[in-house]
Scaffold this motif. Sequence first.
Motif, PDB file in Angstrom:
ATOM      1  N   ASP A 225      34.483 -47.392 -52.549  1.00 41.05           N
ATOM      2  CA  ASP A 225      34.169 -48.743 -53.030  1.00 41.05           C
ATOM      3  C   ASP A 225      35.088 -49.786 -52.390  1.00 41.05           C
ATOM      4  OD1 ASP A 225      32.126 -47.806 -54.509  1.00 41.05           O
ATOM      5  OD2 ASP A 225      33.195 -47.778 -56.421  1.00 41.05           O
ATOM      6  N   PHE A 226      36.336 -49.405 -52.171  1.00 37.81           N
ATOM      7  CA  PHE A 226      37.266 -50.331 -51.509  1.00 37.81           C
ATOM      8  C   PHE A 226      36.707 -50.696 -50.124  1.00 37.81           C
ATOM      9  CE2 PHE A 226      40.912 -50.759 -48.549  1.00 37.81           C
ATOM     10  CZ  PHE A 226      41.453 -51.928 -49.051  1.00 37.81           C
ATOM     11  N   LEU A 227      36.256 -49.663 -49.390  1.00 37.91           N
ATOM     12  CA  LEU A 227      35.730 -49.926 -48.039  1.00 37.91           C
ATOM     13  C   LEU A 227      34.487 -50.810 -48.095  1.00 37.91           C
ATOM     14  CD1 LEU A 227      36.037 -46.432 -46.270  1.00 37.91           C
ATOM     15  CD2 LEU A 227      37.539 -48.414 -46.076  1.00 37.91           C
ATOM     16  N   LEU A 228      33.601 -50.486 -49.047  1.00 37.76           N
ATOM     17  CA  LEU A 228      32.318 -51.211 -49.075  1.00 37.76           C
ATOM     18  C   LEU A 228      32.452 -52.605 -49.701  1.00 37.76           C
ATOM     19  CD1 LEU A 228      29.880 -48.308 -50.075  1.00 37.76           C
ATOM     20  CD2 LEU A 228      30.107 -49.388 -47.821  1.00 37.76           C
ATOM     21  N   GLN A 229      33.218 -52.692 -50.784  1.00 40.12           N
ATOM     22  CA  GLN A 229      33.223 -53.958 -51.534  1.00 40.12           C
ATOM     23  C   GLN A 229      34.338 -54.920 -51.138  1.00 40.12           C
ATOM     24  OE1 GLN A 229      33.223 -52.755 -55.643  1.00 40.12           O
ATOM     25  NE2 GLN A 229      31.450 -51.435 -55.311  1.00 40.12           N
ATOM     26  N   TYR A 230      35.447 -54.399 -50.633  1.00 34.07           N
ATOM     27  CA  TYR A 230      36.570 -55.280 -50.291  1.00 34.07           C
ATOM     28  C   TYR A 230      36.693 -55.464 -48.771  1.00 34.07           C
ATOM     29  CZ  TYR A 230      37.861 -55.045 -55.183  1.00 34.07           C
ATOM     30  OH  TYR A 230      37.841 -55.143 -56.548  1.00 34.07           O
TER      31      TYR A 230
END
Length: 640
Positions: free
Chosen positions: A274-279
């Motif tokens: 999620d860090f890679l995709l959302q941030y």
Amino acid sequence: MSDRDRDRELGMGREITRRDFLNGVSIAVGTSLLAGNPTWLKAFGVPGSPFAPEKDPGYYPPAKTGMRGSHDGSWEIAHDLRDGKKWPDSADDGESYDLIVVGAGISGLAAAYYYRKLAGKESRILILDNHDDFGGHAKRNEFQAGKRLLLGYGGTQSIEAPGNYSKVAIGLLKELGIDTQKFYKYYDQKLFDSMHLKEAVFFDKETFGTDRLVPQRGLHYFGVEFAMENVAQIPIAEAAHKDLLRLQHASVDYMPGLSPEQKKTKLIKTSYKDFLLQYVKVHADVVKVFQSSTHDLFAVGVDAVSAYDCAREGYPGFKGMHLPKSHEQNPEQDEPYIFHFPDGNASIARMLVRSLVPGVLPGHTMEDIVMARADYARLDDAASPIRIRLNSTVVKARHLGDPANAKEVEVTYVRGGQARRIRGANCILACYNMVIPFLCPEMPDKQREALAYCVKLPFVYTNVQIRNWKAFQKLGVSGIYAPGSYFSNVTLDFPVSMGGYHFPSSPEESCLLHLMRSPCEPGLDCKDQYRAGRWELVSTKFETFERQVREQLGRMLSVGGFDPARDIQAIMVNRWPHGYAYEYNALFEPLDRPESERPCVIGRQPFGRIKIANSDADGHAYTNTAIEQGYRAVREIVKA
Ligand SMILES: Cc1cc2nc3c(=O)[nH]c(=O)nc-3n(C[C@H](O)[C@H](O)[C@H](O)COP(=O)(O)OP(=O)(O)OC[C@H]3O[C@@H](n4cnc5c(N)ncnc54)[C@H](O)[C@@H]3O)c2cc1C
């Protein structure tokens, strides 16, 4: 090509050391196979003969190939217990001990060692284990290359960061004669570099559209990193190439406006995916590259590991984040990963056994343990104050009387199909946390619930003996991470030579490959992924593993001249449905749980004369923890 033709091409029908009858047969074998062989009739406990397979001269578990680890014959009784089976017709062995230890892993063996040290040399101790070999996860695998012995590890791999070991844990290693500094001499840190071998990533066509091997930047302890010029070779979308480079090189604060502590809290509750995709807002193909890179440490992919844990392990994306300083680096990365016996930490288990039961293993140094052959017939000798009884699954441990005042514990175990009872003044359960509620139904509910909270992480460590490793030399690789493949990591064995054992350092020589699989189900909560993986492991046949080994090695290495049908000589699949201790994955656990409320702390409380050891008892899947927990359990006995 038909499946049958493909199997022939892979060499599925070839003679390899996979199920050699004498050494590889399961203890649970049917009697029809044994008809007419008096030694085996005796060994396998046919009615009228005592069950004592360990006394057979051919009994030597380290050399068994095929399905090892949690082998057939080791787990069925415990599953019967879980399913409600009772053993009302147990026989009284008439034996009594000062201490009965359940579990001959490093924790149980260490507990026996400390008990003898504190209570005296004459202490009578019995250690029971359900496997056909001692060591728990610390298991030795032996292969034969002509006259030469090749050693591998079936589970516990290395002494990790001994500089961080507690006084107790390093003290035990020292008392056994292990000087970890010597590994700087025994582990050849230059060999692969001198041959220009690097780490690489294998992209498979099912996940990435084509089979391709791409070199990594170099030896990265953990994670994935590519040199700029290699990124274009990665079979992912063009936009993903750019995002991958940005992720690796840009120094960006992806959470502006938050303090370092607030970022930490947020990252703990955000998966790396999620860090890679959302941030970082990368293309979804970038996630596919990283997906399985966390398997060897967490047994799940980046969908179920927190971004904070990945930051600590040196994953890209955190350069400009200004995280709290003390947490940026993992102290375990300060020491090189070289503290490795050729059979992994099985050497520690073997040194413990050597110290506990005289005559089983010769020698007295950390060098001479390496080639020493254990005499299994001596493990359970009535003349020895300390005995180790294998092939024995404990199904009950109960106080004879009220737990607060009882003088003895009665332990029931099943061996050779027969339930037997023994007594001990003390009992240490150095087995798995989640089996304990079934063994001790009289324990308080709160403690039983806490013990059941632990779900161990499933793993498969497969050792494959190959004719030579010229293909690795030709391809310039020593280890391969394969994000979409069945086995996520394939590595040449560690280059360690000591005590008369020589790593096959010439690519012309036969050597071992280590293949690792974490059978997880991305998308589920991590415990459900572990449960799903466990189920997969107990329901997968050896033949399936063999086909996957051949298929994957063939596809990765055939460009280097590797032919799975010709070059594979032996396969040992060490499956561990109950592998690492559960380590409280920060992503799914409460953030602010006090130490005293951790389930492992509630679960390990002394219960009358029954104490609890094992690495589960501290929620930490390491050898030092197993030792420390054995020590703590013995201290509790002494205090009581
Ligand atoms: C694949 C793998 C790799 C690892 N690599 C490393 C590493 O590189 N470095 C490191 O420090 N740690 C590593 N670990 C973790 C390390 O192995 C463990 O922390 C440690 O060895 C655990 O020892 P233990 O005695 O606590 O448990 P175990 O080794 O699990 O021993 C417990 C024993 O009790 C037995 N038992 C369970 N129930 C019963 C019963 N009812 N009756 C009888 N016996 C029973 C079990 O079958 C087992 O044999 C690894 C673990 C695994 C699975």
